[in-house]
Design an enzyme around this catalytic site. Structure first.
Site, PDB file in Angstrom:
ATOM      1  N   GLU A 194       0.836  -1.211   0.000  1.00  0.00           N
ATOM      2  CA  GLU A 194       0.000   0.000   0.000  1.00  0.00           C
ATOM      3  C   GLU A 194       0.868   1.258   0.000  1.00  0.00           C
ATOM      4  O   GLU A 194       0.564   2.246  -0.658  1.00  0.00           O
ATOM      5  CB  GLU A 194      -0.947  -0.018   1.214  1.00  0.00           C
ATOM      6  CG  GLU A 194      -2.002  -1.121   1.081  1.00  0.00           C
ATOM      7  CD  GLU A 194      -2.880  -1.260   2.309  1.00  0.00           C
ATOM      8  OE1 GLU A 194      -2.333  -1.434   3.406  1.00  0.00           O
ATOM      9  OE2 GLU A 194      -4.114  -1.183   2.158  1.00  0.00           O
ATOM     10  N   GLU A 237      -4.000  -9.419   4.178  1.00  0.00           N
ATOM     11  CA  GLU A 237      -4.834  -9.063   5.337  1.00  0.00           C
ATOM     12  C   GLU A 237      -5.978 -10.049   5.576  1.00  0.00           C
ATOM     13  O   GLU A 237      -6.375 -10.278   6.721  1.00  0.00           O
ATOM     14  CB  GLU A 237      -5.402  -7.648   5.161  1.00  0.00           C
ATOM     15  CG  GLU A 237      -4.376  -6.539   5.333  1.00  0.00           C
ATOM     16  CD  GLU A 237      -3.491  -6.296   4.118  1.00  0.00           C
ATOM     17  OE1 GLU A 237      -3.579  -7.059   3.126  1.00  0.00           O
ATOM     18  OE2 GLU A 237      -2.694  -5.349   4.150  1.00  0.00           O
TER      19      GLU A 237
END
Ligand code: NAD
Length: 703
Positions: A105, A125
């Protein structure tokens, strides 16, 4: 700060330096933010490179910060990514080795990206019951396309950088470096190139400005939702991944970001997410032993000897061969060696046939394996693992031979599942070198390894076997010496409850179904059929001598008297068709249970799934509390790891101890008190273990 900035002529290089994987904890985030400010304030700097020191670009968020205020403390990851985007000078992310989660990210906030081949790229995640929470669901689809991004986000699986670079139209990597070694040099050159390109003040490219659409729109997302629902029955996170990626295609970028954030925060508070995070931390904690310092010097283990080439010996050997460590196996007779060798070959050939193993790899592994009938051939091995018959006399003979032939300092391990490791150690003149290594069957497949620490086992032996476990990709948990160690001692109580449930009115299928609905990989009776019902039978025969007043159901004995040992005899609690593992209910077995019930004068009652689950799981919990109290397990989370990795306990429940904590120990004790009043159950067993009673009274938890 765990990120530092160095100036290389006209380029500032910000290097994340937070071993082992450059996790994006607060100090690292502060370092990045400071670096961006410093570079932008320095008139000599024209461009910025951001990279990671050591073995990763970045492995992502610092999981220790999860759920703590530190994770949100400014600069949080969202702010750092914004700082990258808003930098007036172009930022190039130089990506290598590992680029995952928050690390990816972060890279997506840079203006340009250059990657080394061989980099593992992922948004994992979902494996912690979450979705990416710092723009991953909004930015990744914009650079690799909606479908590729959704597959990565829903699976959490890593993909190699060269594979991603080959996707048509991808904008994830602007450039691929020739090799990991040349990345730093190439990143500097690329940074200068983009600085020159933007010297005219032209706008820097941002991923957020790229379009994001799927040609099929709603139909595609409906299809994805159906797929995900089928695959992940108990997890809310994968479906939320679909929602978030869909939002990327339908909402404005900032609205999509807000939507992602909301989903992320809601998931963070679910029991599933707590459980998965608990396991993540618990697994890492299990490898540490409180009184064995992390810097304990290890013994070198470069060769292995194995005594016994049966079911376990062969499977254990494969673990080491797979890790490139030579193995010598000893048996008493050539036929036994031939049989053992043939089984190993058969297992590898099945993998080759399925395309899971390359032929040349298979041959390399087999070339590491040798056999012998003589102990005198074993002396030079660094570690020997004994896997002969489970009889103390046989173990005695073997360990006396090992004591005679093994070089000083060699580790002598036993794979015993029930015998006293201290007694085995006492057969040698070097009990400090003796340890239990309790592998689970099939030993080449099962992840769990119970490391049994004897009273005299040396600390460096413990440190060494924990490191060896890692090398052969096992999840190791330390257990003290007791009958059954952690896992099997608990499962005995679970099995006993299963028997009472049959006596009181259940069928095996009803119990199994309830437990499988709870999430167990298989219910207790299917598990018995897989492991072999004769094993429990042998244990019960011993127990009735040791503890004549122990209460238990005779049903399983009756089953074994019929020769129904399980899958290996084609019949157990269920029937089996050769070559298949489907459990087919058998009317005779059900009739046998009913008859036995009648002979005891019991009127069957309808038992709810909830009662089944509670009695079985809490029986594990109560025994585990005794195990903790006696110091057999060092911490509750170790017990959770044993059950998740060795017994098919559902990961999203976090193990029996975590589950009990979630239910509330007060409620667990109340339930036990209720079960104790059932005249057909074992009131004595249901006395809450003192530790459990104490924690419940104090309103505390195990973990
Ligand atoms: P097995 O019967 O399949 O294999 C035992 C092998 O040891 C046989 O091949 C036998 O020929 C050989 N052997 C016996 N005495 C020997 C001696 N004196 N010297 C050399 N070889 C000898 O048994 P297994 O299931 O592989 O179990 C081996 C050990 O592993 C036992 O201690 C058992 O409790 C333990 N264990 C078994 C399991 C399981 O599920 N089968 C799981 C964990 C641990």
């Amino acid at each position: 700060m765990t990120a530092d900035t160095r100036i290389h002529g006209d380029v500032a290089v910000i290097t994340l330096n937070n071993p082992p994987v450059n996790g994006l904890g607060l100090a690292t985030r502060q370092g990045i933010a400071a670096g961006i400010n410093q570079a932008n304030a320095d008139p000599a700097v024209k461009a910025i490179v951001i990279t990671g020191a050591g073995k990763a670009f970045s492995g992502g968020a610092d999981i220790k910060e999860f759920g703590s205020p530190k994770a949100l403390q400014e600069p949080n990851l969202l702010s750092v990514i914004l700082a990258l985007e808003n930098s007036a000078k172009p930022i190039v992310a130089a990506i290598h080795s590992v680029c995952m989660g928050g690390g990816l990210e972060l890279a997506l906030g840079a203006h340009y990206r250059i990657a080394a081949p061989g980099t593992s790229v992922a948004l994992p995640e979902v494996k912690l019951g979450l979705i990416p929470g710092a723009g991953g669901t909004q930015r990744l689809p914009r650079v690799v396309g909606v479908e590729a991004a959704l597959n990565m986000i829903v699976s959490g699986e890593p993909i190699k950088s060269e594979m991603l670079a080959s996707l048509p139209g991808q904008k994830l990597f602007d450039k691929m470096a020739a090799s990991p070694e040349s990345l730093a040099e190439e990143a500097l050159a690329f940074a200068r190139e983009v600085a020159a390109k933007h010297a005219d003040g032209s706008a820097l490219p941002l991923v957020r400005n790229l379009p994001c659409k799927h040609p099929l729109g709603d139909a595609y997302f409906q299809f994805s939702r159906n797929m995900v629902k089928g695959m992940s029955k108990n997890f809310p996170a994968p479906a939320k991944c679909v929602d978030a990626v869909e939002a990327a295609t339908k909402k404005k970028f900032d609205e999509g970001m807000a939507f992602e954030r909301e989903l992320f925060i809601n998931l963070m508070w679910t029991a599933e997410c707590r459980a998965l995070r608990h396991i993540f931390v618990a697994e890492r904690a299990a490898s540490k032993i409180a009184d064995v310092p992390a810097d304990t010097p290890l013994r070198a283990i470069n060769s292995i000897a194995i005594i016994g080439a049966g079911t376990m010996g062969g499977g254990i050997a494969m673990n080491f061969l797979n890790a490139g460590i030579p193995v010598k196996m000893l048996e008493m007779k050539q036929e036994a060696l031939d049989r053992g060798l043939a089984t190993i070959r058969k297992n590898y050939e099945a993998q080759v046939k399925k395309g899971k193993l390359k032929q040349d790899k298979y041959e390399q592994r087999m070339a590491l394996l040798s056999t012998t009938l003589s102990y005198d051939d074993l002396g030079t091995a660094d570690m020997v693992i004994e896997a002969v018959f489970e009889e103390i006399g046989v173990k005695e003979a073997v360990f006396k031979e090992l004591d005679r032939v093994m070089k000083p300092g060699a580790i002598l391990a036993s794979n015993t599942s029930t015998l006293d490791v201290n007694a085995i150690a006492a057969f040698t003149k070097r009990p400090e070198d003796v340890v239990g290594l309790h592998f689970f069957s099939p030993a080449n497949v099962m992840k769990l390894l119970e490391v049994v620490r004897g009273a005299k086992t040396a600390k460096d032996v413990m440190a060494t076997v924990m490191a060896v476990a890692k090398k052969i990709r096992k999840t190791a948990v330390v257990s003290g010496v007791c009958d059954g160690f952690i896992g099997n001692r608990m499962i005995e109580q679970y099995g006993r409850q299963g028997g009472f449930l049959l006596d009181e009115g259940c069928t095996p299928a009803q119990v199994d179904k309830a437990m499988e609905k709870f999430g167990m990989a298989m219910g207790p009776f299917r598990m018995g059929d897989l492991a072999g019902n004769d094993i429990g039978w042998a244990i019960r025969k011993r127990r009735v001598v040791e503890k004549p007043d122990m209460k238990y159901s005779k049903t399983a004995d009756l089953l074994c008297e019929k020769g129904r040992f399980g899958q290996k005899t084609g019949a157990g609690w269920y029937d089996y068709v050769p070559g298949k593992r489907d459990a087919i209910p058998n009317a005779e077995v059900v009739a046998m249970i009913e008859e036995h019930r009648k002979s005891l004068g019991i009127t069957p009652r309808k038992i709810s799934d909830e009662e089944i689950v509670q009695r079985l799981v809490f029986s594990l919990v109560n025994e585990a509390a005794h195990i903790l109290e006696e110091g057999i397990a060092a911490k509750a989370s170790d017990i959770d790891i044993v059950y998740i990795f060795g017994y098919g306990f559902p990961p999203h429940r976090g193990g029996p101890m975590n589950y009990a904590d979630e239910v509330g120990l007060f409620n667990v004790v109340q339930a036990m008190n209720r079960f104790a009043k059932n005249p057909l159950d074992d009131a004595k067993f249901w006395q809450p273990a003192p530790l459990l009673a104490k924690l419940a009274a104090e309103g505390k938890t195990f973990n």
